[in-house]
Design a protein around this motif. Structure first.
Motif, PDB file in Angstrom:
ATOM      1  N   THR A   1       0.851  -1.184   0.000  1.00  0.00           N
ATOM      2  CA  THR A   1       0.000   0.000   0.000  1.00  0.00           C
ATOM      3  C   THR A   1       0.889   1.238   0.000  1.00  0.00           C
ATOM      4  N   ASP A   2       0.376   2.305  -0.563  1.00  0.00           N
ATOM      5  CA  ASP A   2       1.096   3.570  -0.516  1.00  0.00           C
ATOM      6  C   ASP A   2       0.621   4.439   0.638  1.00  0.00           C
ATOM      7  N   LEU A   3      -0.359   3.925   1.387  1.00  0.00           N
ATOM      8  CA  LEU A   3      -0.897   4.666   2.525  1.00  0.00           C
ATOM      9  C   LEU A   3      -0.086   4.347   3.777  1.00  0.00           C
ATOM     10  N   THR A   4       0.281   5.370   4.514  1.00  0.00           N
ATOM     11  CA  THR A   4       0.934   5.150   5.800  1.00  0.00           C
ATOM     12  C   THR A   4      -0.144   4.797   6.825  1.00  0.00           C
ATOM     13  N   PRO A   5       0.218   4.180   7.944  1.00  0.00           N
ATOM     14  CA  PRO A   5      -0.791   3.746   8.916  1.00  0.00           C
ATOM     15  C   PRO A   5      -1.730   4.847   9.404  1.00  0.00           C
ATOM     16  N   ASP A   6      -1.269   6.080   9.459  1.00  0.00           N
ATOM     17  CA  ASP A   6      -2.168   7.152   9.896  1.00  0.00           C
ATOM     18  C   ASP A   6      -3.222   7.486   8.838  1.00  0.00           C
ATOM     19  N   GLN A   7      -3.037   7.018   7.600  1.00  0.00           N
ATOM     20  CA  GLN A   7      -4.019   7.226   6.534  1.00  0.00           C
ATOM     21  C   GLN A   7      -4.958   6.034   6.371  1.00  0.00           C
ATOM     22  N   LEU A   8      -4.663   4.921   7.032  1.00  0.00           N
ATOM     23  CA  LEU A   8      -5.480   3.717   6.941  1.00  0.00           C
ATOM     24  C   LEU A   8      -6.651   3.790   7.909  1.00  0.00           C
ATOM     25  N   PRO A   9      -7.728   3.021   7.638  1.00  0.00           N
ATOM     26  CA  PRO A   9      -8.824   2.978   8.608  1.00  0.00           C
ATOM     27  C   PRO A   9      -8.364   2.354   9.926  1.00  0.00           C
ATOM     28  N   ALA A  10      -9.064   2.643  10.989  1.00  0.00           N
ATOM     29  CA  ALA A  10      -8.714   2.101  12.307  1.00  0.00           C
ATOM     30  C   ALA A  10      -8.796   0.573  12.285  1.00  0.00           C
ATOM     31  N   PRO A  11      -7.972  -0.106  13.080  1.00  0.00           N
ATOM     32  CA  PRO A  11      -8.031  -1.572  13.118  1.00  0.00           C
ATOM     33  C   PRO A  11      -9.400  -2.064  13.588  1.00  0.00           C
ATOM     34  N   ARG A  12      -9.774  -3.227  13.130  1.00  0.00           N
ATOM     35  CA  ARG A  12     -11.052  -3.828  13.524  1.00  0.00           C
ATOM     36  C   ARG A  12     -10.979  -4.260  14.985  1.00  0.00           C
ATOM     37  N   ALA A  13     -12.121  -4.381  15.620  1.00  0.00           N
ATOM     38  CA  ALA A  13     -12.177  -4.736  17.043  1.00  0.00           C
ATOM     39  C   ALA A  13     -11.613  -6.128  17.301  1.00  0.00           C
ATOM     40  N   TRP A  14     -11.704  -7.027  16.313  1.00  0.00           N
ATOM     41  CA  TRP A  14     -11.256  -8.403  16.496  1.00  0.00           C
ATOM     42  C   TRP A  14      -9.762  -8.587  16.228  1.00  0.00           C
ATOM     43  N   GLN A  15      -9.089  -7.552  15.723  1.00  0.00           N
ATOM     44  CA  GLN A  15      -7.666  -7.670  15.417  1.00  0.00           C
ATOM     45  C   GLN A  15      -6.835  -7.531  16.691  1.00  0.00           C
ATOM     46  N   LYS A  16      -5.901  -8.473  16.865  1.00  0.00           N
ATOM     47  CA  LYS A  16      -5.001  -8.414  18.013  1.00  0.00           C
ATOM     48  C   LYS A  16      -3.826  -7.496  17.691  1.00  0.00           C
ATOM     49  N   PRO A  17      -3.250  -6.858  18.708  1.00  0.00           N
ATOM     50  CA  PRO A  17      -2.054  -6.049  18.444  1.00  0.00           C
ATOM     51  C   PRO A  17      -0.881  -6.954  18.053  1.00  0.00           C
ATOM     52  N   ALA A  18       0.003  -6.440  17.222  1.00  0.00           N
ATOM     53  CA  ALA A  18       1.159  -7.212  16.773  1.00  0.00           C
ATOM     54  C   ALA A  18       2.116  -7.454  17.935  1.00  0.00           C
ATOM     55  N   GLU A  19       2.785  -8.599  17.913  1.00  0.00           N
ATOM     56  CA  GLU A  19       3.797  -8.931  18.918  1.00  0.00           C
ATOM     57  C   GLU A  19       5.126  -9.174  18.227  1.00  0.00           C
ATOM     58  N   PRO A  20       6.243  -8.811  18.857  1.00  0.00           N
ATOM     59  CA  PRO A  20       7.536  -9.146  18.275  1.00  0.00           C
ATOM     60  C   PRO A  20       7.792 -10.647  18.399  1.00  0.00           C
ATOM     61  N   ASN A  21       8.794 -11.137  17.712  1.00  0.00           N
ATOM     62  CA  ASN A  21       9.169 -12.540  17.789  1.00  0.00           C
ATOM     63  C   ASN A  21       9.609 -12.858  19.221  1.00  0.00           C
ATOM     64  N   LEU A  22       8.972 -13.830  19.849  1.00  0.00           N
ATOM     65  CA  LEU A  22       9.246 -14.148  21.256  1.00  0.00           C
ATOM     66  C   LEU A  22      10.171 -15.348  21.426  1.00  0.00           C
ATOM     67  N   THR A  23      10.705 -15.874  20.324  1.00  0.00           N
ATOM     68  CA  THR A  23      11.614 -17.011  20.406  1.00  0.00           C
ATOM     69  C   THR A  23      12.804 -16.666  21.296  1.00  0.00           C
ATOM     70  N   GLY A  24      13.158 -17.571  22.181  1.00  0.00           N
ATOM     71  CA  GLY A  24      14.293 -17.363  23.071  1.00  0.00           C
ATOM     72  C   GLY A  24      13.951 -16.604  24.339  1.00  0.00           C
ATOM     73  N   THR A  25      12.691 -16.256  24.528  1.00  0.00           N
ATOM     74  CA  THR A  25      12.279 -15.553  25.741  1.00  0.00           C
ATOM     75  C   THR A  25      11.394 -16.475  26.570  1.00  0.00           C
ATOM     76  N   GLU A  26      11.065 -16.043  27.763  1.00  0.00           N
ATOM     77  CA  GLU A  26      10.179 -16.827  28.630  1.00  0.00           C
ATOM     78  C   GLU A  26       8.767 -16.926  28.058  1.00  0.00           C
ATOM     79  N   ALA A  27       8.386 -15.954  27.239  1.00  0.00           N
ATOM     80  CA  ALA A  27       7.036 -15.932  26.678  1.00  0.00           C
ATOM     81  C   ALA A  27       6.910 -16.741  25.380  1.00  0.00           C
TER      82      ALA A  27
END
Length: 127
Positions: free
Chosen positions: A74-100
């Motif tokens: 997309t050529d739209l930056t996130p501030d130009q995109l519609p708000a995330p849907r209610a069912w969408q989870k927030p992104a998480e970084p890769n947790l490999t190698g951590t306690e989580a």
């Protein structure tokens, strides 16, 4: 100072920062502090886009909306995109190698005990 000149794995080097300031236009910043730039053209004529990470250089720390912008989905930056849907989870970084990190049943970190094999399993024997 020497660390910033020679190490790239825990943030941008001075050369990368200078290149970005001189040759790129700052497009935005995400909630993690990563800064996004655009400038010049790729060999196929598209605008060149890149990110300067705040902290360690880990691509899993780029939120999905910025990932789409970086990869020309997309050529739209996130501030130009519609708000995330209610069912969408927030992104998480890769947790490999951590306690989580995900550890399935039977993993050594969870005690190494798996469920018994089902009745259709027959152990191989060389005889």
């Amino acid at each position: 100072m020497l660390k910033k000149i020679f190490t790239w794995w825990d943030g941008a080097t001075i050369g990368t920062l200078l290149f970005s300031k001189l040759n790129g236009t700052r497009v935005g910043e995400d909630e993690l502090g990563n800064v996004y730039f655009e400038g010049g053209r790729t060999t196929d004529g598209r605008p060149r886009r890149w990110v300067i990470y705040s902290g360690s250089n880990d691509a899993s720390r780029v939120p999905p909306a910025w990932h789409g912008w970086l990869h020309h989905s997309t050529d739209l930056t996130p501030d130009q995109l519609p708000a995330p849907r209610a069912w969408q989870k927030p992104a998480e970084p890769n947790l490999t190698g951590t306690e989580a990190a995900y550890r399935p049943a039977g993993a050594l970190e969870r005690g190494g005990v798996r469920a018994a094999a089902t009745g259709d399993y027959e152990a191989w024997s060389p005889n």
